[in-house]
Each structure stands twice: as structure tokens, then as C-alpha cells.
Design a protein around this motif. Structure first.
Motif, PDB file in Angstrom:
ATOM      1  N   ALA A 161      63.342  22.731  47.625  1.00 51.84           N
ATOM      2  CA  ALA A 161      64.796  22.826  47.537  1.00 51.84           C
ATOM      3  C   ALA A 161      65.233  24.286  47.501  1.00 51.84           C
ATOM      4  O   ALA A 161      66.153  24.693  48.214  1.00 51.84           O
ATOM      5  CB  ALA A 161      65.287  22.087  46.294  1.00 51.84           C
ATOM      6  N   ALA A 162      64.534  25.071  46.693  1.00 55.08           N
ATOM      7  CA  ALA A 162      64.884  26.492  46.584  1.00 55.08           C
ATOM      8  C   ALA A 162      64.722  27.193  47.924  1.00 55.08           C
ATOM      9  O   ALA A 162      65.594  27.950  48.366  1.00 55.08           O
ATOM     10  CB  ALA A 162      64.019  27.162  45.517  1.00 55.08           C
ATOM     11  N   VAL A 163      63.612  26.936  48.579  1.00 59.05           N
ATOM     12  CA  VAL A 163      63.348  27.601  49.860  1.00 59.05           C
ATOM     13  C   VAL A 163      64.356  27.151  50.912  1.00 59.05           C
ATOM     14  O   VAL A 163      64.842  27.955  51.711  1.00 59.05           O
ATOM     15  CB  VAL A 163      61.912  27.319  50.327  1.00 59.05           C
ATOM     16  CG1 VAL A 163      61.715  27.778  51.751  1.00 59.05           C
ATOM     17  CG2 VAL A 163      60.917  28.013  49.408  1.00 59.05           C
ATOM     18  N   HIS A 165      71.312  24.403  55.631  1.00 56.97           N
ATOM     19  CA  HIS A 165      71.057  25.189  56.837  1.00 56.97           C
ATOM     20  C   HIS A 165      70.063  24.488  57.754  1.00 56.97           C
ATOM     21  O   HIS A 165      68.918  24.285  57.376  1.00 56.97           O
ATOM     22  CB  HIS A 165      70.513  26.563  56.473  1.00 56.97           C
ATOM     23  CG  HIS A 165      71.249  27.238  55.362  1.00 56.97           C
ATOM     24  ND1 HIS A 165      71.125  28.572  55.090  1.00 56.97           N
ATOM     25  CD2 HIS A 165      72.147  26.782  54.460  1.00 56.97           C
ATOM     26  CE1 HIS A 165      71.879  28.884  54.059  1.00 56.97           C
ATOM     27  NE2 HIS A 165      72.507  27.813  53.656  1.00 56.97           N
ATOM     28  N   GLY A 166      70.522  24.159  58.930  1.00 54.17           N
ATOM     29  CA  GLY A 166      69.610  23.624  59.928  1.00 54.17           C
ATOM     30  C   GLY A 166      69.367  22.135  59.841  1.00 54.17           C
ATOM     31  O   GLY A 166      68.632  21.587  60.646  1.00 54.17           O
ATOM     32  N   ALA A 217      66.259  29.786  52.930  1.00 53.52           N
ATOM     33  CA  ALA A 217      65.809  30.071  54.297  1.00 53.52           C
ATOM     34  C   ALA A 217      66.056  28.929  55.276  1.00 53.52           C
ATOM     35  O   ALA A 217      65.619  29.006  56.419  1.00 53.52           O
ATOM     36  CB  ALA A 217      64.320  30.429  54.275  1.00 53.52           C
ATOM     37  N   GLY A 218      66.762  27.893  54.831  1.00 58.38           N
ATOM     38  CA  GLY A 218      67.036  26.793  55.743  1.00 58.38           C
ATOM     39  C   GLY A 218      65.888  25.804  55.797  1.00 58.38           C
ATOM     40  O   GLY A 218      64.775  26.104  55.365  1.00 58.38           O
ATOM     41  N   VAL A 219      66.165  24.626  56.347  1.00 58.78           N
ATOM     42  CA  VAL A 219      65.152  23.579  56.362  1.00 58.78           C
ATOM     43  C   VAL A 219      64.044  23.870  57.365  1.00 58.78           C
ATOM     44  O   VAL A 219      63.053  23.150  57.411  1.00 58.78           O
ATOM     45  CB  VAL A 219      65.767  22.203  56.676  1.00 58.78           C
ATOM     46  CG1 VAL A 219      66.789  21.823  55.617  1.00 58.78           C
ATOM     47  CG2 VAL A 219      66.387  22.189  58.046  1.00 58.78           C
ATOM     48  N   ASP A 220      64.215  24.908  58.168  1.00 56.89           N
ATOM     49  CA  ASP A 220      63.169  25.272  59.117  1.00 56.89           C
ATOM     50  C   ASP A 220      62.141  26.204  58.511  1.00 56.89           C
ATOM     51  O   ASP A 220      61.221  26.635  59.214  1.00 56.89           O
ATOM     52  CB  ASP A 220      63.791  25.951  60.340  1.00 56.89           C
ATOM     53  CG  ASP A 220      64.530  24.950  61.209  1.00 56.89           C
ATOM     54  OD1 ASP A 220      64.094  23.795  61.246  1.00 56.89           O
ATOM     55  OD2 ASP A 220      65.526  25.334  61.833  1.00 56.89           O
ATOM     56  N   ALA A 221      62.301  26.524  57.246  1.00 59.56           N
ATOM     57  CA  ALA A 221      61.372  27.456  56.607  1.00 59.56           C
ATOM     58  C   ALA A 221      59.936  26.975  56.780  1.00 59.56           C
ATOM     59  O   ALA A 221      59.665  25.774  56.715  1.00 59.56           O
ATOM     60  CB  ALA A 221      61.716  27.585  55.128  1.00 59.56           C
ATOM     61  N   PRO A 222      59.012  27.888  57.021  1.00 56.52           N
ATOM     62  CA  PRO A 222      57.604  27.535  57.190  1.00 56.52           C
ATOM     63  C   PRO A 222      57.049  26.852  55.954  1.00 56.52           C
ATOM     64  O   PRO A 222      57.415  27.198  54.817  1.00 56.52           O
ATOM     65  CB  PRO A 222      56.914  28.883  57.380  1.00 56.52           C
ATOM     66  CG  PRO A 222      57.972  29.838  57.759  1.00 56.52           C
ATOM     67  CD  PRO A 222      59.246  29.324  57.183  1.00 56.52           C
ATOM     68  N   VAL A 223      56.174  25.912  56.170  1.00 58.82           N
ATOM     69  CA  VAL A 223      55.551  25.216  55.053  1.00 58.82           C
ATOM     70  C   VAL A 223      54.819  26.203  54.146  1.00 58.82           C
ATOM     71  O   VAL A 223      54.806  26.057  52.927  1.00 58.82           O
ATOM     72  CB  VAL A 223      54.565  24.152  55.567  1.00 58.82           C
ATOM     73  CG1 VAL A 223      53.891  23.454  54.404  1.00 58.82           C
ATOM     74  CG2 VAL A 223      55.313  23.145  56.412  1.00 58.82           C
ATOM     75  N   ARG A 224      54.202  27.206  54.741  1.00 60.24           N
ATOM     76  CA  ARG A 224      53.496  28.210  53.942  1.00 60.24           C
ATOM     77  C   ARG A 224      54.407  28.859  52.910  1.00 60.24           C
ATOM     78  O   ARG A 224      53.969  29.215  51.811  1.00 60.24           O
ATOM     79  CB  ARG A 224      52.914  29.286  54.865  1.00 60.24           C
ATOM     80  CG  ARG A 224      51.628  28.876  55.566  1.00 60.24           C
ATOM     81  CD  ARG A 224      51.316  29.866  56.682  1.00 60.24           C
ATOM     82  NE  ARG A 224      50.007  29.651  57.300  1.00 60.24           N
ATOM     83  CZ  ARG A 224      49.772  28.738  58.223  1.00 60.24           C
ATOM     84  NH1 ARG A 224      50.729  27.943  58.635  1.00 60.24           N
ATOM     85  NH2 ARG A 224      48.567  28.607  58.730  1.00 60.24           N
ATOM     86  N   GLU A 225      55.654  29.020  53.281  1.00 62.47           N
ATOM     87  CA  GLU A 225      56.586  29.666  52.357  1.00 62.47           C
ATOM     88  C   GLU A 225      56.838  28.768  51.148  1.00 62.47           C
ATOM     89  O   GLU A 225      56.942  29.246  50.018  1.00 62.47           O
ATOM     90  CB  GLU A 225      57.902  29.971  53.085  1.00 62.47           C
ATOM     91  CG  GLU A 225      58.799  30.906  52.319  1.00 62.47           C
ATOM     92  CD  GLU A 225      59.971  31.387  53.163  1.00 62.47           C
ATOM     93  OE1 GLU A 225      59.828  31.460  54.408  1.00 62.47           O
ATOM     94  OE2 GLU A 225      61.048  31.678  52.590  1.00 62.47           O
ATOM     95  N   ILE A 226      56.929  27.484  51.407  1.00 63.86           N
ATOM     96  CA  ILE A 226      57.115  26.541  50.305  1.00 63.86           C
ATOM     97  C   ILE A 226      55.867  26.508  49.432  1.00 63.86           C
ATOM     98  O   ILE A 226      55.964  26.447  48.201  1.00 63.86           O
ATOM     99  CB  ILE A 226      57.432  25.141  50.864  1.00 63.86           C
ATOM    100  CG1 ILE A 226      58.752  25.189  51.637  1.00 63.86           C
ATOM    101  CG2 ILE A 226      57.513  24.123  49.739  1.00 63.86           C
ATOM    102  CD1 ILE A 226      59.015  23.970  52.472  1.00 63.86           C
ATOM    103  N   ALA A 227      54.720  26.586  50.073  1.00 65.89           N
ATOM    104  CA  ALA A 227      53.475  26.633  49.309  1.00 65.89           C
ATOM    105  C   ALA A 227      53.467  27.855  48.399  1.00 65.89           C
ATOM    106  O   ALA A 227      53.143  27.760  47.210  1.00 65.89           O
ATOM    107  CB  ALA A 227      52.282  26.664  50.264  1.00 65.89           C
ATOM    108  N   ALA A 228      53.853  28.988  48.941  1.00 66.29           N
ATOM    109  CA  ALA A 228      53.874  30.220  48.150  1.00 66.29           C
ATOM    110  C   ALA A 228      54.853  30.083  46.986  1.00 66.29           C
ATOM    111  O   ALA A 228      54.522  30.403  45.838  1.00 66.29           O
ATOM    112  CB  ALA A 228      54.253  31.404  49.035  1.00 66.29           C
ATOM    113  N   GLU A 229      56.041  29.594  47.295  1.00 63.13           N
ATOM    114  CA  GLU A 229      57.067  29.441  46.258  1.00 63.13           C
ATOM    115  C   GLU A 229      56.585  28.533  45.130  1.00 63.13           C
ATOM    116  O   GLU A 229      56.848  28.778  43.952  1.00 63.13           O
ATOM    117  CB  GLU A 229      58.347  28.866  46.881  1.00 63.13           C
ATOM    118  CG  GLU A 229      59.417  28.441  45.895  1.00 63.13           C
ATOM    119  CD  GLU A 229      60.302  29.591  45.452  1.00 63.13           C
ATOM    120  OE1 GLU A 229      60.337  30.617  46.158  1.00 63.13           O
ATOM    121  OE2 GLU A 229      60.960  29.474  44.393  1.00 63.13           O
TER     122      GLU A 229
END
Lengths: 198, 198
Positions: B30-32, B108-109, B36-48
Motif C-alpha cells: 500500500a505504501a509503495v 496511480h496507474g 510509486a503507483g501500482v506499477d512499482a516493481p515487486v522488488r521495491e515492495i520486497a525492499a519496503e
DNA sequence: TACGATACGGAGCATCGCTCCGTTTTGCAA
DNA sequence: TTGCAAAACGGAGCGATGCTCCGTATCGTA
């Protein structure tokens, strides 16, 4: 602004292989787009053409530029728009809008690509706006002046809306874009002085 | 058909880390998505989230499933739709449609993703159709029965059209999706018995 | 506390768009 | 005709992305 090649000295001075390859690329891309949609990988176009990736990107800096080039003729035809024989300006507008929609729907994925937020695809959007917006604006104004349609709709919004409504025709076979475009056109028509929607 | 977890034995029997991580993932996603929008890379969610990719994909087999899960509450709210105090069924419909549009535009997106032809994103489309189509269908029929609007518009087409019209609001700041949705709604309103568009 | 079932983590794979640079082609001039 | 520099070509390679696989860590029970 975009193509500055015609003014100075026409295409004749380019190396022969350049001219030949450009045509080969356009043909190959057109074929691939028909077969696999405008989202087809650049590598596939390279394979189809028998040329290398580098050559493609030297001719067309971006995938979107290649798409633009392939469909330039058809956009030209839409932009030219030899005003057809129709009763009312509204009807003229309606016919043009459907031609536009047909064009978008026919090319697999074109509508989607036109509104893509992917980097580099602005050129596609710009091409459409630059070439077609003036035409649509003229048709809209004519129809409004004749009292057929509302005057408070901007051509830009309307054009993007038409394009948007075409999205998904291939992905979702049950979706009838044509009907929704007619609905939008109906909303454009000046409604009788009913009370609703002040 | 989709979620078969509530019926048999409620969430209690799952391992504690599983439950904890699921919540962590939803929060992180949700935060990501906001950032960064729903297109944010999965890796970014993993990092978060501080969790690994494998964990994400075990909980949500596909990126789209994660998106669906994150927005489930808001879709529920739209689906519940405690009928508001409004004069006409048409006005009720209009308000709901704008709520739906606001929802799509805010994330977003989301609108783009909903109509994406990318593999795996059907689940997002299906979620929307399954949950919201019945509501919209009811509102449309009520409005039509009351004589406010045309009866020849299918809820499915209309829903996709609304979603489509929301596409591009972020990419093209000049595009006014709201106006175009109003235009579509105007087209839906039963026009006075004029001659045009038989 | 020991142990089997379960879940975790992240390196790795395939697929993109696009770049970089060693190699080949072209066309002019000697 | 031949030499040669400028121009164009080709495809390996880079970084990004969605998703998988399997050795390792954790959980809950006996």
C-alpha cells in the motif's frame, strides 16, 4: 519541428543502403504489427527485416518512432479528411470520429500505446495530437456553431476520450467500444432543454 | 470462487509468521503504491517490507493479486454502496460513477492496469467485474426504469468505458477525465425525442 | 527438546528496450 | 580501377522486470 529532412535537400543524397533499409524496416514493422500487434518486440522486427537491432535504432531512435512512421500514411489520411457529403456538421463529426476509432481498433494495441506512460511513447501521443487535433477541433467547432452540439467540450479531451474508449477491444471481446463512442457522441449532441444536469 | 479461506476454518490456523508477513506485505505494498503507483516493481515492495521476493509470490501468486488484495477494502466499499440520499435514480447513478472514477484516478496507474493486457492482470479485471458490475447494473436498471436514462446500454460496456476514460489523467495533465465522464453520462440520459441518431 | 512440515530468501532465468563499438559498406577522388 | 575516409551495420551486452527454484531457517507439536 519533427522531420527536418525534406526542406534542405530531398531524400536523394542519403546513402543508397540507408534508403533501402529504411523501406525494408517499415515493411517489416508493418508486417509484424499486423501479426503481433504494435507491442511486438523490436527483436522480432529485426528478425523479420533481416537487419540488426542497431540499424533499427539508428533509423528510429525509439520503438514509438517506428510505430509513428509505419502509420504515418493513415494518420495523414485522417488529417486530410476530404469533407464527405453529409447532412449536418454533427454527422460529419460523427463519421470522422468513427473513422478515427476504426483506425485505432484495427491496429492491435495502438490505442493502448497511444496512452501509454512508458518512456518514449510521448512521440506517439504527440504525433496524434499534432496531426489530428486541429481537424477534430474544426469539426467540433463547426458542429457547435451550427447548434448541433455543445460548445463546452475541448477537442483535446474529446480526442483522448475517443482513444481511451477504444482500449481493451482485443483484450476483452465482450466490450463494445463502438457503442460507448456513440454514447459519448450522444452526450455531445445538444440535449433538448430538459431539467436534468444543470 | 476466488477466496476460499473464510468458509472452512478461519484464518486462525495459519502459522503465525504467515499471518504476520501477509499484513506486513499488504502494508508495504500500500505504501509503495501510494508513492510509486501500482506499477512499482515487486522488488521495491520486497525492499519496503523487508521480506524476500519468494515470500511475496507465495502469498500473492501474481503482482495483480497483490494489487487486488491491497484495494479490496475500497472495492468492497464501492460494492456495498449504501444508497445515498439523492433525488433521482439518475443522480444516484451519477454519484456512484464519480466515486468509482475517483477511486481509479486516485490510485496511480490503477485504471491503466485494470485494462492491461499483460499476462496475469486478468485477476484485477475480474475482481472489478465480479464485485462492481452487479451494483452498476442495478443502478443502471433503476435509472432506466424510472425513465431517466436509456435502457440499451450494457453495464459491462459502461463500466469498462468509465474505467477507460480515467486512463491518462496522470500521464497527460491537460486531459480532463471528469468532463468526459460527465459527457458519457449526458449521453446516457434519455434525450428528448429529437430526430438525430435513430 | 527434537523433528517434520512449512515458510523464507534471494540468486537466477527469460524477456524487454536500448547502447556501444568493432566490422563492413559506400561513394568520391586520384 | 582502385584507395580510403566517412557512414552505416550488426549483435553482444547492459540494466530493468516478472517470476521460479531450492537450500536454509522457522514454527509448532510430540
Amino acid at each position: 519541428m519533427s522531420t527536418a529532412n525534406t526542406p534542405p535537400a530531398p531524400a536523394g543524397r542519403k546513402r543508397s543502403d540507408v534508403r533501402r533499409n529504411e523501406q525494408i524496416l517499415l515493411d517489416a514493422a508493418a508486417a509484424v504489427f499486423v501479426r503481433a500487434g504494435v507491442d511486438a518486440p523490436v527483436r522480432e522486427i529485426a528478425a523479420e527485416s533481416g537487419l540488426g537491432m542497431g540499424t533499427i535504432y539508428r533509423h528510429f531512435p525509439t520503438r514509438a518512432d517506428l510505430v509513428v512512421a509505419v502509420f504515418r500514411h493513415q494518420v495523414d489520411a485522417l488529417a486530410a479528411h476530404a469533407a464527405p457529403a453529409a447532412d449536418t456538421p454533427y454527422e460529419v463529426l460523427r463519421q470522422w470520429v468513427h473513422q478515427f476509432a476504426d483506425f485505432l481498433v484495427t491496429k492491435h494495441g495502438l490505442a493502448e500505446a497511444m496512452h501509454s506512460d512508458q518512456a518514449g511513447f510521448e512521440s506517439l501521443h504527440n504525433e496524434f495530437v499534432e496531426r489530428l487535433l486541429p481537424v477534430l477541433d474544426r469539426l467540433l467547432k463547426a458542429s457547435a456553431s451550427a447548434g448541433c452540439t455543445r460548445a463546452d467540450v475541448r477537442a483535446y479531451d474529446f480526442m483522448l476520450a475517443i482513444g481511451n474508449l477504444c482500449i481493451g477491444v482485443e483484450t476483452f471481446p465482450d466490450y463494445r467500444a463502438r457503442h460507448m463512442i456513440d454514447l459519448l457522441l450522444a452526450g455531445l449532441a445538444r440535449t433538448a432543454p430538459g431539467a436534468e444536469r444543470q
